[in-house]
Design a protein around this motif. Structure first.
Motif, short mmCIF file in Angstrom:
data_model
loop_
_atom_site.label_atom_id
_atom_site.label_comp_id
_atom_site.label_asym_id
_atom_site.label_seq_id
_atom_site.Cartn_x
_atom_site.Cartn_y
_atom_site.Cartn_z
N MET A 89 16.48 25.85 -33.52
CA MET A 89 15.37 26.56 -34.17
C MET A 89 14.21 26.76 -33.19
O MET A 89 13.60 27.84 -33.14
N LEU A 90 13.93 25.74 -32.40
CA LEU A 90 12.85 25.85 -31.41
C LEU A 90 13.19 26.88 -30.34
O LEU A 90 12.32 27.65 -29.90
N LEU A 91 14.44 26.90 -29.89
CA LEU A 91 14.83 27.83 -28.84
C LEU A 91 14.82 29.28 -29.32
O LEU A 91 14.62 30.20 -28.52
N HIS A 92 15.03 29.49 -30.61
CA HIS A 92 15.07 30.85 -31.14
C HIS A 92 13.77 31.29 -31.80
O HIS A 92 13.64 32.45 -32.21
N ALA A 93 12.82 30.39 -31.92
CA ALA A 93 11.55 30.73 -32.56
C ALA A 93 10.79 31.75 -31.71
O ALA A 93 10.77 31.67 -30.48
N ARG A 94 10.17 32.68 -32.38
CA ARG A 94 9.30 33.64 -31.70
C ARG A 94 8.35 34.26 -32.71
O ARG A 94 8.59 34.22 -33.93
N THR A 95 7.28 34.81 -32.21
CA THR A 95 6.34 35.47 -33.10
C THR A 95 7.02 36.68 -33.75
O THR A 95 7.90 37.31 -33.17
N GLY A 96 6.61 36.94 -34.98
CA GLY A 96 7.21 38.05 -35.72
C GLY A 96 8.31 37.61 -36.66
O GLY A 96 8.61 38.31 -37.63
N LEU A 97 8.94 36.48 -36.37
CA LEU A 97 9.91 35.91 -37.31
C LEU A 97 9.15 35.09 -38.35
O LEU A 97 8.09 34.53 -38.07
N ASN A 98 9.71 34.99 -39.54
CA ASN A 98 9.07 34.13 -40.53
C ASN A 98 9.77 32.78 -40.58
O ASN A 98 10.81 32.56 -39.94
N GLU A 99 9.20 31.88 -41.37
CA GLU A 99 9.69 30.50 -41.40
C GLU A 99 11.15 30.43 -41.87
O GLU A 99 11.95 29.67 -41.30
N VAL A 100 11.49 31.21 -42.88
CA VAL A 100 12.87 31.20 -43.38
C VAL A 100 13.82 31.71 -42.30
O VAL A 100 14.90 31.13 -42.08
N GLU A 101 13.45 32.76 -41.61
CA GLU A 101 14.32 33.32 -40.57
C GLU A 101 14.55 32.31 -39.45
O GLU A 101 15.68 32.18 -38.95
N ILE A 102 13.52 31.57 -39.06
CA ILE A 102 13.69 30.55 -38.02
C ILE A 102 14.58 29.42 -38.53
O ILE A 102 15.44 28.91 -37.79
N SER A 103 14.43 29.05 -39.79
CA SER A 103 15.24 27.96 -40.34
C SER A 103 16.72 28.29 -40.29
O SER A 103 17.57 27.38 -40.23
N GLN A 104 17.06 29.57 -40.32
CA GLN A 104 18.47 29.96 -40.34
C GLN A 104 19.18 29.75 -39.00
O GLN A 104 20.40 29.88 -38.92
N PHE A 105 18.43 29.39 -37.97
CA PHE A 105 19.05 29.04 -36.69
C PHE A 105 19.50 27.58 -36.66
O PHE A 105 20.14 27.15 -35.70
N GLY A 106 19.15 26.81 -37.68
CA GLY A 106 19.57 25.42 -37.74
C GLY A 106 21.09 25.30 -37.78
O GLY A 106 21.78 26.12 -38.39
N THR A 107 21.61 24.26 -37.14
CA THR A 107 23.07 24.10 -36.99
C THR A 107 23.63 22.96 -37.83
O THR A 107 24.77 22.56 -37.64
N HIS A 108 22.83 22.42 -38.76
CA HIS A 108 23.27 21.24 -39.49
C HIS A 108 24.07 21.56 -40.73
O HIS A 108 24.54 20.65 -41.43
N GLY A 109 24.27 22.86 -41.01
CA GLY A 109 25.13 23.23 -42.12
C GLY A 109 24.71 22.60 -43.43
O GLY A 109 23.52 22.56 -43.75
N PHE A 110 25.69 22.10 -44.18
CA PHE A 110 25.41 21.50 -45.48
C PHE A 110 25.43 19.96 -45.41
O PHE A 110 25.63 19.29 -46.42
N LEU A 111 25.21 19.40 -44.23
CA LEU A 111 25.13 17.94 -44.14
C LEU A 111 23.97 17.45 -45.00
O LEU A 111 22.91 18.08 -45.06
#
Length: 464
Positions: free
Chosen positions: A217-239
């Motif tokens: 999420m940190l590596l893909h974060a950038r201005t113009g994205l919203n919080e939900v969009e950044i959260s979707q880069f998380g790799t933890h699936g349904f753990l």
């Protein structure tokens, strides 16, 4: 002692240590030993029965013995002093008892079910308890999730829901149903505070995925994205999570425990990413910026005024952690290097981690507890800051393991141990944080802090 003057902001290459390919399965003998330890605590406390409560948010003690937690509903594990157990479950969780890691008889308890579901087989809880064998001459321990007694209150105070506590007290009387949560989570003598190699490997699985999710999420974060969009880069699936995942930007960061929205990240926003899974939490907080030049004038001394003092205490914390260390001395070190009155922290500067993000904490002012091999701890120093600053934060978890425990972990779980060694080498040789041999980082990002969070090249290290 490391001070703010020793902290340097320099180029640091992003570490990538990977994630586990297979989730460790805790062996049957570990669950048998856990039950034995619970029975030993019952004998020491003069208890005839132990009632271990669980719901979706508070299931760690129940899971410790059964290997699962309820969904939607409450659950109750009843253990007799001879070792026989019964598991009370609602309509939708009853089938889970088949997967219990200790032998247990399932009892349908429809009062644990969701509103308006069928209750044709409903039995009063007092009737259920009497059927199990609880009678007026017995002494019963109630296990919830808070450490009320002996920290405060009395042995008769309990956070177990009143409809359960009152049902058993209708049989044995108030003074014969006592709080026994401390037997599980007290930071000095609770049966859950010291872990073996299997348990540490299991926790490393969650900590590795939590840190990988935060990292992506940190590596893909950038201005113009919203919080939900950044959260979707998380790799933890349904753990299963141990805390609500967070991506927060701007003034929404003041909400604290909040979930992401479509709030857009803007240059210069305060920014936070946090993921907690079973075994560890990774949290990063700073500015959505590339450098101080992206901040308002009043915030441009952020690095010297907030970040370097904070990272100094973080480095000292990691270097001080070790077997036999006094938790009172650890607290005093934090207070000396990073005074509470100036930097506004108020929670314990570190705590135990397990299935829960916060199991309990041995670290408090004047604590006589010493750190032991097998403990898993979170580096968790949370400052407050004026609104023109972002309160810096770089939380991660670790395990403490003596030579024998390290050898067992290395032999049983070589991939886990290799990731730990990679993290240790990064912290020692790149960040210049001199860890003791017994300190085993469980997070892929342990010690790495980039306060200007859009700048993926620069980070804090300990210098001369």
């Amino acid at each position: 002692m490391i001070t703010a003057n020793n902290i340097q902001y320099t180029r640091v290459e992003e570490p990538f240590w990977g994630v586990p390919k297979e989730m460790p399965r805790i062996p049957d003998q570990v669950y048998r030993r856990r039950l034995e330890k619970a029975l030993e605590k019952m004998e020491a406390g003069g208890l005839d029965f132990l009632l271990v409560y669980a719901d979706r948010e508070h299931y760690g003690n129940f899971d410790y013995l059964t290997g699962y937690g309820p969904r939607f509903e409450e659950a109750l594990l009843v253990i007799g002093k001879g070792g026989r157990s019964y598991t009370l479950l609602g309509n939708e969780c009853l089938g889970l008892c088949r997967f219990s890691r200790i032998p247990s008889e399932a009892i349908l308890c429809q009062s644990f079910s969701l509103p308006n579901q069928p209750i044709g087989q409903h039995k009063d809880l007092e009737q259920v308890f009497r059927g199990i064998g609880i009678s007026q001459e017995h002494r019963v321990g109630l296990v919830g999730w808070k450490l009320i007694y002996p920290v405060y209150g009395s042995a008769f105070d309990t956070e177990v829901p009143s409809f359960i506590a009152e049902s058993v007290r209708a049989i044995v009387g108030k003074e014969q149903a006592v709080n026994a949560t401390d037997a599980f989570i007290h930071p000095e003598y609770g049966i859950r505070v010291v872990n073996d190699a299997h348990e540490i490997a299991y926790f490393e699985y969650g900590a590795a995925y939590a840190s990988d999710a935060a990292q992506q999420m940190l590596l893909h974060a950038r201005t113009g994205l919203n919080e939900v969009e950044i959260s979707q880069f998380g790799t933890h699936g349904f753990l299963p999570t141990s805390t609500f995942p967070k991506v927060l930007a701007g003034d929404r960061i003041d909400l604290g425990m909040a979930s992401p929205t479509t709030n857009e990240v803007k240059l210069g926003d305060r920014f936070q990413v946090s993921v907690g899974l079973i075994g560890g939490l990774t949290n990063r907080r700073g500015f959505a910026a590339y450098s101080e030049q992206d901040l308002p004038e009043e915030s441009r001394d952020f690095l010297n005024e907030m970040v370097k003092p904070y990272f100094a205490v973080v480095a000292n914390w990691y270097e001080m952690i070790g077997i036999g260390v006094s938790c009172g001395d650890l607290y005093e070190m934090v207070e000396t290097v990073f005074p509470k009155e100036k930097y506004g922290w108020f929670l314990n500067p570190g705590h135990l981690i397990a299935t829960e993000e916060w199991l309990s904490s041995p670290i408090s002012e004047g604590s006589k507890i010493t750190l032991k091999s097998g403990m898993c701890l979170q580096m968790d120093i949370i400052p407050s800051a004026p609104p023109h600053y972002a309160a810096p934060n770089c939380e991660d978890g670790l395990a403490i393991a003596d030579e024998s425990l390290r050898r067992e972990l290395r032999e049983e779980y070589p991939d886990v141990y290799q990731r730990i060694e990679n993290r240790r080498n990064f912290m020692i040789h790149v960040l210049n944080i001199k860890l003791k041999p017994e300190v085993l980082p469980l997070s892929n990002l342990a010690g790495l802090y980039r306060p200007f969070m859009l700048n993926r090249d620069m980070a804090l290290v300990v210098g001369a």
